[in-house]
Enzyme design. Structure first.
Site, PDB file in Angstrom:
ATOM      1  N   SER A 151      24.610  25.983   8.385  1.00 18.13           N
ATOM      2  CA  SER A 151      24.172  25.003   9.380  1.00 18.13           C
ATOM      3  C   SER A 151      24.046  23.630   9.014  1.00 18.13           C
ATOM      4  CB  SER A 151      23.091  25.337  10.345  1.00 18.13           C
ATOM      5  OG  SER A 151      22.684  24.663  11.523  1.00 18.13           O
ATOM      6  N   ASP A 191      30.000  30.559  17.705  1.00 12.47           N
ATOM      7  CA  ASP A 191      29.087  29.598  17.682  1.00 12.47           C
ATOM      8  C   ASP A 191      29.578  28.637  18.839  1.00 12.47           C
ATOM      9  OD1 ASP A 191      27.715  27.348  16.967  1.00 12.47           O
ATOM     10  OD2 ASP A 191      27.765  27.733  14.898  1.00 12.47           O
ATOM     11  N   HIS A 230      25.912  30.965  16.725  1.00 11.22           N
ATOM     12  CA  HIS A 230      25.433  30.437  15.496  1.00 11.22           C
ATOM     13  C   HIS A 230      24.500  30.808  14.561  1.00 11.22           C
ATOM     14  CE1 HIS A 230      24.745  26.397  13.348  1.00 11.22           C
ATOM     15  NE2 HIS A 230      23.223  26.607  13.324  1.00 11.22           N
TER      16      HIS A 230
END
Length: 330
Positions: free
Chosen positions: A124, A275, A304
């Site tokens: 991320s 995602d 995600h």
């Protein structure tokens, strides 16, 4: 856990930040310094968040590698709105860009006596910082692994973040950031909005949440609301500002495309196939722009959250394979 004093960090905006970095190291630094893996923290994560990957025989095998995990500025451990000097505390906290984060981390590594990195990796926002490392310091980075992240914050990603931000700021207790008591309603709203974006349609439709210990959809929502209720609003927004600032091409000749084209590190780009904001489509563009990069999608229904340390073994095994390939490839 250790602390490094940054002094006054010159920021990309022209401001300066009296700051410190919190970090942790695992393993032993080789005499020639040739065994270092850098792992920047992610949104709401800390150096401890990566522990499921770190240790003898794990994804990051500390029998071989010296692993440095850095808490990014704004995350509540390193200098942040909640703990900064009074001159920059709370709503006075300046914008710290992804590039600023990397500049601070370079100072830390200099302090540790580390010049070359065998691998920079992260999930991320950790991936956003890893991309910036590969562009800002191409001669110092051998390999790059970007998991469920991006080299810049896309317009779609920006809009998602603004929705969560608006939910928090709508609480009257937020008081424009100058709150005396935590804006609990806004924090819970922030977490509730976020939950719908963090996972995928299939995660909810197929009740995959049950394997993660949630009885039903309401339990997912309550968990995310409760988790964010315990966080500092200013820290959440400072990290969000960093996230939205991410763009490896900003201010560089040729912009985004040329910046990615300048990367010399062996690279694996690993988006989650489901995602909703660091999308497969954007990752495909980035992998095509980075010379020799491999697009290796993480096939998952977790959205995600796929690839976040410690969530599910199936995704962890894929991440481990990419780490092995990058660290042991000639």
């Amino acid at each position: 856990m250790d602390t490094f004093d940054l002094g006054r960090l010159a920021l990309e905006s022209g401001a300066s930040l009296p700051g410190r970095l919190v970090y942790a190291t695992h393993g032993t630094l080789a005499p020639d310094g040739d065994n270092v893996v850098l792992v920047p923290s992610y949104y709401t994560g800390t150096h401890d968040s990566y522990l499921p990957w770190i240790g003898p025989g794990r994804v990051l095998d500390t029998d071989r590698w010296f692993v440095v995990v850095v808490d990014m500025l704004g995350n509540g451990l390193s200098t942040s709105p909640s703990n900064a000097d009074p001159e920059v505390r709370g709503p006075r906290f300046p914008l710290v860009t992804v590039r600023d984060q990397v500049r601070a981390q370079r100072l830390l590594l200099d302090h540790l006596g580390v010049r070359r990195l065998r691998l920079v990796m992260g999930w991320s926002m950790g991936a956003m910082q890893a991309y910036e490392w590969a562009v800002s310091h191409p001669g110092d980075v051998d390999a790059l692994l970007a998991i469920a992240g991006a080299a810049r914050c896309s317009p779609h990603n920006h809009v998602f973040l603004e929705g969560a931000r608006a939910a928090l700021r709508a609480d009257p207790a937020f008081a424009g950031g100058a709150y005396d008591v935590p804006p609990v309603a806004g924090l819970r709203a922030f977490g509730t909005v976020y939950a719908g974006w963090a996972y995928s349609r299939d995660f909810f439709h197929d009740r995959a949440y049950q394997a993660l210990g949630y009885a039903d959809v309401d339990a997912v929502l309550e968990d995310w609301a409760r988790d964010h209720e315990g966080r500092d609003a200013g820290d959440l927004l400072a990290m969000m500002d960093t996230w939205q600032s991410g763009d490896v091409g900003r201010g560089r000749p040729g912009g985004y495309e040329a910046a990615l084209g300048s990367i010399t590190a062996r690279s694996i780009v690993m988006p989650s196939t489901t995602d909703q904001y660091f999308t497969l489509a954007d990752s495909r563009i980035e992998a095509d722009l980075v010379p020799g990069a491999e697009l290796r999608p993480l096939v998952s229904d977790l959205g995600h959250v796929a690839g976040r340390p410690g969530v599910r073994e199936a995704e962890t095994a894929v991440v481990a394979g990419a780490v092995r390939d990058l660290l042991h490839r000639a």
